[in-house]
Design a protein around this motif. Structure first.
Motif, PDB file in Angstrom:
ATOM      1  N   ILE A  10       0.838  -1.205   0.000  1.00 28.06           N
ATOM      2  CA  ILE A  10       0.000   0.000   0.000  1.00 28.06           C
ATOM      3  C   ILE A  10       0.874   1.257   0.000  1.00 28.06           C
ATOM      4  CG2 ILE A  10      -1.640   1.340   1.372  1.00 28.06           C
ATOM      5  CD1 ILE A  10      -2.923  -1.248   2.240  1.00 28.06           C
ATOM      6  N   TYR A  11       1.907   1.276   0.838  1.00 33.22           N
ATOM      7  CA  TYR A  11       2.813   2.421   0.874  1.00 33.22           C
ATOM      8  C   TYR A  11       3.467   2.642  -0.488  1.00 33.22           C
ATOM      9  CZ  TYR A  11       2.705   3.060   5.976  1.00 33.22           C
ATOM     10  OH  TYR A  11       2.324   3.334   7.261  1.00 33.22           O
ATOM     11  N   GLY A  12       3.974   1.558  -1.085  1.00 41.07           N
ATOM     12  CA  GLY A  12       4.636   1.683  -2.372  1.00 41.07           C
ATOM     13  C   GLY A  12       3.691   2.164  -3.460  1.00 41.07           C
ATOM     14  N   SER A  13       2.475   1.629  -3.462  1.00 43.51           N
ATOM     15  CA  SER A  13       1.489   2.063  -4.453  1.00 43.51           C
ATOM     16  C   SER A  13       1.104   3.518  -4.228  1.00 43.51           C
ATOM     17  CB  SER A  13       0.252   1.170  -4.379  1.00 43.51           C
ATOM     18  OG  SER A  13       0.578  -0.183  -4.658  1.00 43.51           O
ATOM     19  N   ALA A  14       0.986   3.920  -2.963  1.00 46.82           N
ATOM     20  CA  ALA A  14       0.643   5.314  -2.672  1.00 46.82           C
ATOM     21  C   ALA A  14       1.746   6.258  -3.133  1.00 46.82           C
ATOM     22  CB  ALA A  14       0.388   5.485  -1.174  1.00 46.82           C
ATOM     23  N   LEU A  15       3.004   5.876  -2.922  1.00 39.44           N
ATOM     24  CA  LEU A  15       4.112   6.718  -3.374  1.00 39.44           C
ATOM     25  C   LEU A  15       4.135   6.827  -4.892  1.00 39.44           C
ATOM     26  CD1 LEU A  15       6.895   5.490  -0.926  1.00 39.44           C
ATOM     27  CD2 LEU A  15       5.828   7.744  -0.935  1.00 39.44           C
ATOM     28  N   SER A  16       3.874   5.716  -5.584  1.00 37.38           N
ATOM     29  CA  SER A  16       3.817   5.766  -7.039  1.00 37.38           C
ATOM     30  C   SER A  16       2.622   6.588  -7.501  1.00 37.38           C
ATOM     31  CB  SER A  16       3.735   4.344  -7.609  1.00 37.38           C
ATOM     32  OG  SER A  16       4.900   3.607  -7.312  1.00 37.38           O
ATOM     33  N   PHE A  17       1.511   6.484  -6.769  1.00 41.00           N
ATOM     34  CA  PHE A  17       0.317   7.265  -7.106  1.00 41.00           C
ATOM     35  C   PHE A  17       0.618   8.759  -7.006  1.00 41.00           C
ATOM     36  CE2 PHE A  17      -3.778   9.249  -6.387  1.00 41.00           C
ATOM     37  CZ  PHE A  17      -4.623   8.553  -7.240  1.00 41.00           C
ATOM     38  N   LEU A  18       1.448   9.136  -6.046  1.00 42.00           N
ATOM     39  CA  LEU A  18       1.812  10.538  -5.859  1.00 42.00           C
ATOM     40  C   LEU A  18       2.949  10.992  -6.773  1.00 42.00           C
ATOM     41  CD1 LEU A  18       1.688  10.638  -1.952  1.00 42.00           C
ATOM     42  CD2 LEU A  18       0.000  11.571  -3.529  1.00 42.00           C
ATOM     43  N   GLY A  19       3.451  10.069  -7.594  1.00 40.52           N
ATOM     44  CA  GLY A  19       4.539  10.413  -8.502  1.00 40.52           C
ATOM     45  C   GLY A  19       5.909  10.340  -7.875  1.00 40.52           C
TER      46      GLY A  19
ATOM     47  N   GLY B 207       0.173   1.165  -8.559  1.00 37.61           N
ATOM     48  CA  GLY B 207      -0.151   2.508  -8.085  1.00 37.61           C
ATOM     49  C   GLY B 207      -0.004   3.548  -9.181  1.00 37.61           C
ATOM     50  N   LEU B 208       1.005   3.399 -10.016  1.00 37.18           N
ATOM     51  CA  LEU B 208       1.213   4.335 -11.114  1.00 37.18           C
ATOM     52  C   LEU B 208       0.113   4.209 -12.168  1.00 37.18           C
ATOM     53  CD1 LEU B 208       3.033   6.454 -12.428  1.00 37.18           C
ATOM     54  CD2 LEU B 208       4.351   4.584 -13.459  1.00 37.18           C
ATOM     55  N   ILE B 209      -0.310   2.974 -12.464  1.00 40.14           N
ATOM     56  CA  ILE B 209      -1.402   2.775 -13.426  1.00 40.14           C
ATOM     57  C   ILE B 209      -2.673   3.438 -12.918  1.00 40.14           C
ATOM     58  CG2 ILE B 209      -2.804   1.066 -14.628  1.00 40.14           C
ATOM     59  CD1 ILE B 209      -0.471  -0.896 -14.335  1.00 40.14           C
TER      60      ILE B 209
ATOM     61  N   ALA C 196      -6.496  -5.169  -7.898  1.00 42.81           N
ATOM     62  CA  ALA C 196      -5.336  -6.042  -7.711  1.00 42.81           C
ATOM     63  C   ALA C 196      -4.639  -5.746  -6.386  1.00 42.81           C
ATOM     64  CB  ALA C 196      -4.371  -5.879  -8.883  1.00 42.81           C
ATOM     65  N   ILE C 197      -4.448  -4.455  -6.090  1.00 44.67           N
ATOM     66  CA  ILE C 197      -3.848  -4.072  -4.808  1.00 44.67           C
ATOM     67  C   ILE C 197      -4.701  -4.578  -3.653  1.00 44.67           C
ATOM     68  CG2 ILE C 197      -3.205  -2.114  -3.346  1.00 44.67           C
ATOM     69  CD1 ILE C 197      -2.658  -0.538  -5.921  1.00 44.67           C
ATOM     70  N   LEU C 198      -6.011  -4.403  -3.758  1.00 51.21           N
ATOM     71  CA  LEU C 198      -6.928  -4.832  -2.708  1.00 51.21           C
ATOM     72  C   LEU C 198      -6.827  -6.328  -2.473  1.00 51.21           C
ATOM     73  CD1 LEU C 198      -9.346  -4.375  -0.774  1.00 51.21           C
ATOM     74  CD2 LEU C 198     -10.847  -4.648  -2.769  1.00 51.21           C
ATOM     75  N   SER C 199      -6.818  -7.117  -3.552  1.00 50.52           N
ATOM     76  CA  SER C 199      -6.809  -8.574  -3.386  1.00 50.52           C
ATOM     77  C   SER C 199      -5.495  -9.067  -2.786  1.00 50.52           C
ATOM     78  CB  SER C 199      -7.064  -9.252  -4.740  1.00 50.52           C
ATOM     79  OG  SER C 199      -6.032  -8.947  -5.661  1.00 50.52           O
ATOM     80  N   VAL C 200      -4.366  -8.473  -3.196  1.00 51.01           N
ATOM     81  CA  VAL C 200      -3.077  -8.912  -2.644  1.00 51.01           C
ATOM     82  C   VAL C 200      -2.962  -8.542  -1.170  1.00 51.01           C
ATOM     83  CG1 VAL C 200      -0.587  -8.553  -2.758  1.00 51.01           C
ATOM     84  CG2 VAL C 200      -1.877  -8.885  -4.850  1.00 51.01           C
ATOM     85  N   VAL C 201      -3.331  -7.324  -0.825  1.00 54.26           N
ATOM     86  CA  VAL C 201      -3.278  -6.899   0.580  1.00 54.26           C
ATOM     87  C   VAL C 201      -4.221  -7.748   1.431  1.00 54.26           C
ATOM     88  CG1 VAL C 201      -3.728  -4.990   2.160  1.00 54.26           C
ATOM     89  CG2 VAL C 201      -2.561  -4.561   0.000  1.00 54.26           C
TER      90      VAL C 201
ATOM     91  N   ALA D  69      -2.902   5.903 -10.831  1.00 55.76           N
ATOM     92  CA  ALA D  69      -2.731   7.360 -10.833  1.00 55.76           C
ATOM     93  C   ALA D  69      -2.956   7.933 -12.225  1.00 55.76           C
ATOM     94  CB  ALA D  69      -1.333   7.721 -10.334  1.00 55.76           C
ATOM     95  N   LYS D  70      -2.445   7.249 -13.245  1.00 58.48           N
ATOM     96  CA  LYS D  70      -2.610   7.752 -14.608  1.00 58.48           C
ATOM     97  C   LYS D  70      -4.059   7.687 -15.060  1.00 58.48           C
ATOM     98  CE  LYS D  70       1.627   8.857 -15.398  1.00 58.48           C
ATOM     99  NZ  LYS D  70       1.993  10.287 -15.576  1.00 58.48           N
ATOM    100  N   GLY D  71      -4.836   6.766 -14.495  1.00 57.64           N
ATOM    101  CA  GLY D  71      -6.222   6.623 -14.908  1.00 57.64           C
ATOM    102  C   GLY D  71      -7.208   7.505 -14.174  1.00 57.64           C
ATOM    103  N   ARG D  72      -6.766   8.192 -13.118  1.00 58.53           N
ATOM    104  CA  ARG D  72      -7.712   8.986 -12.336  1.00 58.53           C
ATOM    105  C   ARG D  72      -8.254  10.178 -13.127  1.00 58.53           C
ATOM    106  NH1 ARG D  72      -3.645  11.971  -7.982  1.00 58.53           N
ATOM    107  NH2 ARG D  72      -2.067  12.585  -9.500  1.00 58.53           N
ATOM    108  N   ASP D  73      -7.472  10.715 -14.064  1.00 60.42           N
ATOM    109  CA  ASP D  73      -7.940  11.862 -14.850  1.00 60.42           C
ATOM    110  C   ASP D  73      -9.030  11.475 -15.847  1.00 60.42           C
ATOM    111  OD1 ASP D  73      -6.113  13.481 -13.547  1.00 60.42           O
ATOM    112  OD2 ASP D  73      -4.537  13.137 -15.042  1.00 60.42           O
ATOM    113  N   PHE D  74      -9.160  10.170 -16.101  1.00 63.28           N
ATOM    114  CA  PHE D  74     -10.145   9.711 -17.079  1.00 63.28           C
ATOM    115  C   PHE D  74     -11.214   8.830 -16.428  1.00 63.28           C
ATOM    116  CE2 PHE D  74      -5.819   9.833 -18.820  1.00 63.28           C
ATOM    117  CZ  PHE D  74      -5.949  10.821 -19.791  1.00 63.28           C
ATOM    118  N   PHE D  75     -11.360   8.955 -15.083  1.00 59.66           N
ATOM    119  CA  PHE D  75     -12.196   7.994 -14.377  1.00 59.66           C
ATOM    120  C   PHE D  75     -13.660   8.066 -14.820  1.00 59.66           C
ATOM    121  CE2 PHE D  75     -14.547   6.211 -10.786  1.00 59.66           C
ATOM    122  CZ  PHE D  75     -13.838   5.038 -10.591  1.00 59.66           C
ATOM    123  N   ARG D  76     -14.173   9.239 -15.113  1.00 61.05           N
ATOM    124  CA  ARG D  76     -15.580   9.364 -15.507  1.00 61.05           C
ATOM    125  C   ARG D  76     -15.861   8.664 -16.835  1.00 61.05           C
ATOM    126  NH1 ARG D  76     -18.746  13.037 -12.752  1.00 61.05           N
ATOM    127  NH2 ARG D  76     -17.638  14.323 -11.225  1.00 61.05           N
ATOM    128  N   LYS D  77     -14.911   8.724 -17.765  1.00 61.94           N
ATOM    129  CA  LYS D  77     -15.133   8.145 -19.087  1.00 61.94           C
ATOM    130  C   LYS D  77     -14.458   6.793 -19.259  1.00 61.94           C
ATOM    131  CE  LYS D  77     -15.567  12.640 -21.386  1.00 61.94           C
ATOM    132  NZ  LYS D  77     -15.043  13.525 -22.470  1.00 61.94           N
TER     133      LYS D  77
END
Length: 293
Positions: free
Chosen positions: A216-225, A236-238, A259-264, A240-248
């Motif tokens: 979770i920490y690693g994914s959060a850091l990647s999410f923050l760039g 986390g990086l994937i 995937a993060i949820l299931s592994v954790v 993060a890149k998809g959040r700008d297009f979440f509505r569409k």
């Protein structure tokens, strides 16, 4: 004893489910190069239907998880990112385990001023939330997946140090340990013969839980760039890149997040099962239940 241990672990459904789910992810991570349907870095894949845009394609029979903002297959990127996230969790926890356990063992075994210095240093680290401490380390070392592993490992060192130190203080007062000390057993014999066997089971349980937290920490850091950098297929990086297009294009962030949820979840369930198996108090409760039944 081995068969009895397996039967006892098998009676813990949460542990069995967690172990099964974790084995599935480990198998996917080890064989990802053979399983990915497309190159995870290939952009502009052909559209599933004629006339459609090659980017942000919805999940279909051709692209099960859809494609991202650059036309890359999300399923391939999630499978390719499995070994990155799992390696991040295992390596980070290994760093924290070795460093924290060593410091806690030294502090608890010797006590006195050594204990004071070590634990005050751990208290200083605990004054920062784990993710904030990891951010500080990343800011000092630079942004890369290797530095994320080091940063997350440093962030969880105090938890191991405090656990091992507390266990050592308890073990040090046991009668057979005092007797071994009286008959002239040296520090090395005391540590490897009497301390470590009593410390290892709690460390195993804590490590299974910490691996999920490290991911979770690693994914959060990647999410923050601050972690993995493009085009690395890290979960986390994937997301993060998809959040700008979440509505569409909801699928770009949703599937790596799942995937993060299931592994954790698998590590947490496995940790609960191991705690029920290794914790002496839980064993006493099970024995009492068996006698009553």
């Amino acid at each position: 004893m081995f068969r009895r241990t397996l039967r006892t672990f098998g009676s813990q459904p949460q542990g069995v489910i967690g172990l099964g789910l974790l084995l599935v992810w480990l198998l996917l991570a080890l064989s990802a190069t053979q399983l990915v349907p497309y190159d995870p870095l290939e952009q502009g894949l052909p559209p599933a239907r004629a006339g459609d845009s090659p980017v942000r394609q919805a999940p279909s029979s051709l692209y099960w998880f859809g494609t991202d903002e650059l036309g890359r297959d999300v399923l391939s990127r999630v499978l390719a990112g499995a070994h990155i996230s799992l390696a991040l969790g295992f390596i980070s926890v290994s760093i924290g385990l070795v460093a924290g356990s060593t410091l806690g063992l030294v502090a608890g075994f010797y006590g006195g001023w050594v204990d004071g210095i070590v634990m005050r240093a751990m208290d200083a680290l605990l004054a920062f939330p784990g993710i904030l401490l990891a951010l500080v380390v990343i800011a000092a070392l630079g942004t890369s997946i290797q530095n994320v592993m080091i940063a997350v490992g440093i962030a969880i060192v105090p938890q191991y140090a405090r656990l091992v130190r507390g266990l050592c203080l308890t073990i040090r007062e046991l009668a057979y340990v005092e007797a071994a000390h009286v008959v002239g057993s040296g520090p090395a014999r005391l540590i490897f013969r009497h301390f470590l066997p009593n410390i290892v089971p709690p460390l195993i349980v804590l490590s299974t839980l910490q691996i999920g937290q490290a991911i979770i920490y690693g994914s959060a850091l990647s999410f923050l760039g601050m972690g993995a950098q493009p085009p690395t297929p890290e979960w986390g990086l994937i997301a993060a890149k998809g959040r700008d297009f979440f509505r569409k294009a909801w699928w770009i962030s949703t599937f790596p997040s799942l995937a993060i949820l299931s592994v954790v979840l698998s590590f947490n369930l496995l940790g609960d099962g191991l705690r029920s198996l290794l914790d002496p108090r839980m064993r006493m409760v099970r024995a009492a239940d068996q006698r009553n039944s």
